[in-house]
Design a protein around this motif. Structure first.
Motif, PDB file in Angstrom:
ATOM      1  N   TYR A 125       1.201  -0.942   0.143  1.00 48.76           N
ATOM      2  CA  TYR A 125      -0.249   0.257   0.114  1.00 48.76           C
ATOM      3  C   TYR A 125       0.678   1.407   0.004  1.00 48.76           C
ATOM      4  N   PRO A 126       1.174   1.456  -0.725  1.00 47.12           N
ATOM      5  CA  PRO A 126       2.550   2.147  -0.924  1.00 47.12           C
ATOM      6  C   PRO A 126       1.686   3.804  -1.155  1.00 47.12           C
ATOM      7  N   GLU A 127       0.709   4.066  -1.598  1.00 45.98           N
ATOM      8  CA  GLU A 127      -0.565   5.213  -1.756  1.00 45.98           C
ATOM      9  C   GLU A 127      -0.412   5.639   0.446  1.00 45.98           C
ATOM     10  N   PHE A 128      -0.152   5.348   0.969  1.00 47.27           N
ATOM     11  CA  PHE A 128      -0.492   5.379   2.213  1.00 47.27           C
ATOM     12  C   PHE A 128       0.815   6.109   2.797  1.00 47.27           C
ATOM     13  N   PHE A 129       1.714   6.427   2.091  1.00 49.48           N
ATOM     14  CA  PHE A 129       3.129   6.833   2.600  1.00 49.48           C
ATOM     15  C   PHE A 129       3.378   8.005   1.936  1.00 49.48           C
ATOM     16  N   SER A 130       4.144   9.100   2.036  1.00 48.75           N
ATOM     17  CA  SER A 130       4.921  10.203   1.546  1.00 48.75           C
ATOM     18  C   SER A 130       5.674   9.544   1.242  1.00 48.75           C
ATOM     19  N   ARG A 131       6.260  10.436   0.131  1.00 50.50           N
ATOM     20  CA  ARG A 131       7.669   9.740  -0.886  1.00 50.50           C
ATOM     21  C   ARG A 131       8.881   9.605  -0.254  1.00 50.50           C
ATOM     22  N   SER A 132       8.079  10.761   0.546  1.00 46.72           N
ATOM     23  CA  SER A 132      10.158  10.337   1.131  1.00 46.72           C
ATOM     24  C   SER A 132      10.114   9.694   2.314  1.00 46.72           C
ATOM     25  N   GLU A 133       8.924   8.643   2.735  1.00 45.40           N
ATOM     26  CA  GLU A 133       9.278   7.817   3.908  1.00 45.40           C
ATOM     27  C   GLU A 133       8.931   6.743   2.868  1.00 45.40           C
ATOM     28  N   LEU A 134       7.891   6.754   1.742  1.00 48.88           N
ATOM     29  CA  LEU A 134       8.593   5.731   1.295  1.00 48.88           C
ATOM     30  C   LEU A 134      10.117   5.400   0.910  1.00 48.88           C
ATOM     31  N   ASP A 135      10.440   6.281   0.632  1.00 49.45           N
ATOM     32  CA  ASP A 135      11.765   6.064  -0.086  1.00 49.45           C
ATOM     33  C   ASP A 135      12.692   5.392   1.119  1.00 49.45           C
ATOM     34  N   THR A 136      12.819   6.310   1.981  1.00 43.95           N
ATOM     35  CA  THR A 136      13.341   5.533   3.630  1.00 43.95           C
ATOM     36  C   THR A 136      13.257   4.428   3.671  1.00 43.95           C
ATOM     37  N   ARG A 138      11.842   1.661   1.785  1.00 46.47           N
ATOM     38  CA  ARG A 138      12.386   0.420   0.698  1.00 46.47           C
ATOM     39  C   ARG A 138      14.329   0.285   1.269  1.00 46.47           C
ATOM     40  N   LYS A 139      14.966   1.439   1.402  1.00 42.71           N
ATOM     41  CA  LYS A 139      16.359   1.880   1.301  1.00 42.71           C
ATOM     42  C   LYS A 139      16.399   0.985   2.785  1.00 42.71           C
ATOM     43  N   SER A 140      16.055   1.534   4.050  1.00 40.85           N
ATOM     44  CA  SER A 140      16.363   0.888   5.066  1.00 40.85           C
ATOM     45  C   SER A 140      16.281  -0.946   5.330  1.00 40.85           C
TER      46      SER A 140
END
Length: 386
Positions: A125-136, A138-140
């Motif tokens: 559900y990527p739509e529930f997250f801001s782009r920056s939070e999603l990025d953080t 996924r990477k971490s």
């Protein structure tokens, strides 16, 4: 063996993760006396961590969120790529470090690492997250699960997600289900009157305990209640409890727009003991969440003798087993249909109570702690050359 439990970055009030952390610490102190433990945490977490056993100690760091050191750490990391926390943790006298909060904080430490991975909601559900939070995230998350030497997942579902989405070797994953606290139990009827008065309960009710996160799916539950009220098959009320997460105003607007102010009550965040009493009083608990790493309320309700009507998604059927009635959480109509079915079937309610108690008995924090120790031992034996 010397074990560090790394709770740097942990903040009390974070729902299921807080329940996991606090209960794991309590149970480890009850059953493990031969190992030495050091619990690493922020200053603002100390009071919420019940660390008292002789073989447990606390080491406090000033890295709580938005503190000066937290901000400086982030700046240095962005500019140089170096994490200043690594320097502080680099020479601890430990054989294994457990990171219970889904990410390695920091990565790159020289100790064998156990990582508890709770869920990867953002991948579904990527739509529930801001782009920056999603990025953080996924990477971490991705780097942490690949670096960790052993991964504990709180459900089979979470483990399967790691294999499917992140390509993790199944042999690295150890499923350790979460448990259920002793406060969730069947209460004597004579003890319930105080809670009835405290929360002004004046009619039969169903309840939903969940913070107001988007994936908790309050909107469709409210739409389902609207369908039930309009069709005249539901004469009760819905009680909502949980942390507001800055969404209380939005929730109340939806309740008002649907004309449900007289049928739906928002009680906010409640003490666990009060929650257990409400489970005892409720006709059943409804749990429409779209995604869970485990789904603690399902087993907590069952342990309190409260029937469960819940979502068929993610890990929830794994926890509920044959002891719950399931619905499609994406369909307000199906949620309404299952609620109406249970509301008007006394035999079903009684059957779900009985089998729910049996299902809840499969989950205990003592067992979670024992299985977690097994993972420590496995990793420690490799590290110490046993």
């Amino acid at each position: 063996m010397r074990i560090a439990i790394n709770l740097i970055g942990y903040t009390p009030g974070c729902g299921g993760v807080e329940t996991y952390v606090t209960n794991l610490l309590i149970e480890l102190q009850k059953i493990n006396f031969e190992n030495q433990y050091i619990v690493l945490c922020n200053e603002d977490a100390v009071s919420s961590l019940n660390v008292h056993a002789a073989n447990f100690s606390l080491k406090v760091y000033s890295y709580q969120e938005y503190s000066a050191r937290w901000i400086m750490r982030g700046l240095i990391k962005r500019i140089s790529g170096f994490d200043t926390l690594c320097r502080e943790l680099d020479n601890l006298p430990v054989d294994v470090m457990h990171h219970p909060l889904t990410v390695l904080n920091p990565p790159g430490l020289p100790y064998p690492s156990v990582l508890t991975f709770h869920d990867m909601q953002q991948e579904f559900y990527p739509e529930f997250f801001s782009r920056s939070e999603l990025d953080t995230r996924r990477k971490s998350y991705l780097s942490s699960v690949h670096e960790a030497d052993a991964i504990i997942t709180v459900s089979e579902h979470a483990g399967a997600c790691l294999i499917e989405k992140y390509g993790i070797d199944a042999g690295k994953i150890h499923v350790v289900h979460s448990g259920c606290g002793d406060e969730f139990c069947i209460r004597d009827v004579s003890t319930l009157s105080e809670i009835i008065a405290k929360y002004a309960i004046d009619r039969p009710f169903i309840m939903y305990p969940a913070a107001l996160w988007p994936h908790k799916n309050h909107q469709r539950l409210l739409e389902a209640v609207k369908i039930l009220v309009d069709s005249g098959v539901f004469d009760g009320s819905l009680l909502l409890t949980g942390a507001p997460m800055d969404a209380e105003t939005k929730l109340m607007k939806v309740i008002s727009r649907l004309g449900l102010l007289s049928r739906v009550r928002w009680l906010g965040y409640l003490p666990k003991e009060d929650l257990s009493y409400l489970y005892n009083l409720a006709r059943f608990m409804v749990f429409p969440s779209l995604f869970e790493g485990f789904g603690l309320p399902v087993v907590e309700a069952m342990a309190s003798g409260c029937p469960v009507i819940c979502s068929e998604s993610s890990s929830i059927p794994e926890v509920g087993g044959e002891a719950a009635l399931y619905f499609n959480p994406l369909s307000s109509e199906d949620i309404a249909e299952k609620i109406a079915f249970a509301w008007n079937d006394e035999n079903l309610i009684n059957r779900l109570k009985v089998i729910g108690l049996a299902q809840a008995s499969k989950f205990s924090w003592a067992e979670s702690a024992k299985k977690t120790m097994d993972v420590y031992r496995l990793l420690g034996d490799v590290h110490l050359g046993s």
